[in-house]
Design an enzyme around this catalytic site. Sequence first.
Site, PDB file in Angstrom:
ATOM      1  N   LYS A 208       0.814  -1.233   0.000  1.00  0.00           N
ATOM      2  CA  LYS A 208       0.000   0.000   0.000  1.00  0.00           C
ATOM      3  C   LYS A 208       0.838   1.270   0.000  1.00  0.00           C
ATOM      4  O   LYS A 208       2.033   1.255   0.336  1.00  0.00           O
ATOM      5  CB  LYS A 208      -0.984  -0.047   1.170  1.00  0.00           C
ATOM      6  CG  LYS A 208      -2.124  -1.033   0.843  1.00  0.00           C
ATOM      7  CD  LYS A 208      -3.236  -1.045   1.831  1.00  0.00           C
ATOM      8  CE  LYS A 208      -4.304  -2.030   1.339  1.00  0.00           C
ATOM      9  NZ  LYS A 208      -5.255  -2.389   2.386  1.00  0.00           N
ATOM     10  N   ARG A 242      -3.531  -9.973   5.284  1.00  0.00           N
ATOM     11  CA  ARG A 242      -3.948 -10.062   3.880  1.00  0.00           C
ATOM     12  C   ARG A 242      -2.787  -9.573   3.019  1.00  0.00           C
ATOM     13  O   ARG A 242      -2.459  -8.386   3.039  1.00  0.00           O
ATOM     14  CB  ARG A 242      -5.199  -9.203   3.666  1.00  0.00           C
ATOM     15  CG  ARG A 242      -5.767  -9.266   2.257  1.00  0.00           C
ATOM     16  CD  ARG A 242      -6.973  -8.336   2.133  1.00  0.00           C
ATOM     17  NE  ARG A 242      -7.560  -8.382   0.813  1.00  0.00           N
ATOM     18  CZ  ARG A 242      -7.096  -7.738  -0.247  1.00  0.00           C
ATOM     19  NH1 ARG A 242      -6.018  -6.974  -0.139  1.00  0.00           N
ATOM     20  NH2 ARG A 242      -7.701  -7.844  -1.411  1.00  0.00           N
TER      21      ARG A 242
HETATM   22  N1  HH2 Z   1      -7.342  -3.997   0.962  1.00  0.00           N
HETATM   23  C1  HH2 Z   1      -7.659  -4.056  -0.345  1.00  0.00           C
HETATM   24  C2  HH2 Z   1      -8.789  -4.785  -0.769  1.00  0.00           C
HETATM   25  N2  HH2 Z   1      -9.543  -5.459   0.116  1.00  0.00           N
HETATM   26  N3  HH2 Z   1      -9.981  -6.143   2.331  1.00  0.00           N
HETATM   27  C3  HH2 Z   1      -9.686  -6.099   3.649  1.00  0.00           C
HETATM   28  N4  HH2 Z   1     -10.424  -6.771   4.537  1.00  0.00           N
HETATM   29  N5  HH2 Z   1      -8.605  -5.380   4.111  1.00  0.00           N
HETATM   30  C4  HH2 Z   1      -7.801  -4.672   3.279  1.00  0.00           C
HETATM   31  O1  HH2 Z   1      -6.858  -4.012   3.768  1.00  0.00           O
HETATM   32  C5  HH2 Z   1      -8.102  -4.674   1.874  1.00  0.00           C
HETATM   33  C6  HH2 Z   1      -9.226  -5.446   1.442  1.00  0.00           C
HETATM   34  C7  HH2 Z   1      -6.819  -3.343  -1.358  1.00  0.00           C
HETATM   35  O2  HH2 Z   1      -5.818  -4.153  -1.896  1.00  0.00           O
HETATM   36  P1  HH2 Z   1      -5.870  -4.888  -3.323  1.00  0.00           P
HETATM   37  O3  HH2 Z   1      -6.959  -5.918  -3.354  1.00  0.00           O
HETATM   38  O4  HH2 Z   1      -4.537  -5.412  -3.648  1.00  0.00           O
HETATM   39  O5  HH2 Z   1      -6.145  -3.743  -4.349  1.00  0.00           O
HETATM   40  P2  HH2 Z   1      -7.410  -3.339  -5.204  1.00  0.00           P
HETATM   41  O6  HH2 Z   1      -8.468  -2.908  -4.227  1.00  0.00           O
HETATM   42  O7  HH2 Z   1      -6.924  -2.227  -6.091  1.00  0.00           O
HETATM   43  O8  HH2 Z   1      -7.883  -4.552  -5.973  1.00  0.00           O
END
Ligand code: HH2
Length: 261
Positions: A208, A242
């Site tokens: 992040k 995660r």
């Molecule tokens: N962060 C992201 C997405 N979902 N869910 C939970 N519970 N906690 C988190 O910190 C979280 C989440 C963002 O990361 P990522 O899936 O890699 O990115 P994107 O939202 O661009 O798909």
Amino acid sequence: MTELMGVVNVTPDSFSDGGLYLDPEAAIAHGLDLVAAGAEILDVGGESTRPGAEPVGEEEELRRVVPVIQGLSGSRSRISVDTSKAAVAAAALDAGAEIVNDVTALRGDPAIAVLCAERGATVVLMHMLGEPRTMQDAPRYEDVVDDVKAFLAERLEAAVAAGVAEERVWLDPGIGFGKTGAHNMELLRRLGELRELGRPLVVGTSRKSFIGKVDGSPADQRLGGTIASSVLAAAEGADVLRVHDVAEMSQALAVATAILG
Ligand code: HH2
């Protein structure tokens, strides 16, 4: 024991791996690699929640995630679906998911709480200030930890009122969701205070931008910062981390656990 939740993003636009696993076969192969690397949970998502992301329609989200969950449902890890839509959660649970990871903490779709209650799903309730399109526009808190804690307590109560068993609820401070770099650091430093809510804590720092704010690194070069922040979160009591880079995180956690006992 802290568990690892491996990220499987079936999206064209996720902030760090968008487009890499849009093809279902590629997403399934990636998920199986993460299981082999030590993921106890796979979090399958079809909608990016990065700052500024545009929402995805229900049909498209279903088309992205259902075949991937079906393909991964025989693996030894539990499957979580990263969605805010009841119809997507329902189809994911039918396809073999057991956990609904809702970044809106059941505020996005009025039907999702009752669905999770009826199906006995485990639910992740995450804190987010505003919505992805606008959440990074000058976020403000009285005290970020107290405010996030009060929000999570309120959402836990709402989930239970809708019929979700309290022991099926996990809580997440939502690192990067409507927070400045300083807010994220403070939440991670004082994560232990969220333990007072009495529920397992999920923490997602992986790749992040708060890491990039420390050293200027781009999203694909934040493994060191991901490991540092995740190990510290585990030491402060995180139950589930995660992450995208499961193999490296698994080794880091094993070494940290061996040292700390
Ligand atoms: N962060 C992201 C997405 N979902 N869910 C939970 N519970 N906690 C988190 O910190 C979280 C989440 C963002 O990361 P990522 O899936 O890699 O990115 P994107 O939202 O661009 O798909």
